[in-house]
Design a protein around this motif. Structure first.
Motif, short mmCIF file in Angstrom:
data_model
loop_
_atom_site.label_atom_id
_atom_site.label_comp_id
_atom_site.label_asym_id
_atom_site.label_seq_id
_atom_site.Cartn_x
_atom_site.Cartn_y
_atom_site.Cartn_z
N ASP A 3 2.68 -7.71 -2.89
CA ASP A 3 1.37 -7.20 -2.47
C ASP A 3 0.63 -6.43 -3.55
O ASP A 3 -0.49 -5.98 -3.34
N PHE A 29 -1.30 -6.92 -6.90
CA PHE A 29 -1.90 -8.02 -7.66
C PHE A 29 -1.39 -8.10 -9.09
O PHE A 29 -1.03 -9.18 -9.58
N ASP A 31 0.72 -11.15 -10.76
CA ASP A 31 0.20 -11.84 -11.94
C ASP A 31 1.24 -11.89 -13.06
O ASP A 31 1.40 -12.92 -13.72
N GLU A 71 0.71 -11.84 0.13
CA GLU A 71 0.69 -10.38 0.12
C GLU A 71 1.33 -9.79 1.38
O GLU A 71 1.48 -8.58 1.46
#
Length: 122
Positions: A8, A10, A14, A32
């Motif tokens: 959850d 970002f 990534d 998420e």
């Protein structure tokens, strides 16, 4: 190869995606929440799952339990609470946050070559 990333945060998702791309994964779903992870895995079965446990909405461990209930999929848990994962999941492969790309590479390699799949512990 397709990977499902259950995370959850970002930026962490990534980083995981970048690391997996370096390992040859070409497509990704990022979930998420627990519900989103289960839904995405039902739509397209992943070749690998990475999961954090504590999500804003649900549990990565519970998502993995649902996803792997009837099919063996290699799983790597990426978490800030390794002890919690080890208490919940027998033979878990765990990468402790913060992690280096080498940690992720080693864990994925172990999950795949040693064929250590998620196993129900209950």
């Amino acid at each position: 190869m397709h990977a499902l990333i259950i995370e959850d945060e970002f930026l962490i998702a990534d980083l995981i995606q970048d690391g997996l791309r370096d390992l040859g994964y070409q497509s990704f779903d990022i979930a998420e929440s627990e519900a989103a992870a289960v839904k995405l895995a039902a739509e397209r079965c992943p070749d690998l799952v990475t999961a954090d446990d504590r999500l804003t909405d649900g549990s990565g461990v519970e998502a993995v339990r649902s996803i792997c209930e009837n099919r063996p999929i290699p799983v790597v848990f990426i978490t800030g609470d390794e002890r919690h994962i080890r208490d919940e999941v027998l033979d878990a492969i765990v990468v402790q946050k913060p992690f280096r790309s080498a940690d992720l590479k080693d864990a994925v390699g172990l999950a795949i070559t040693k064929r250590i799949w998620f196993r129900q512990t209950m």
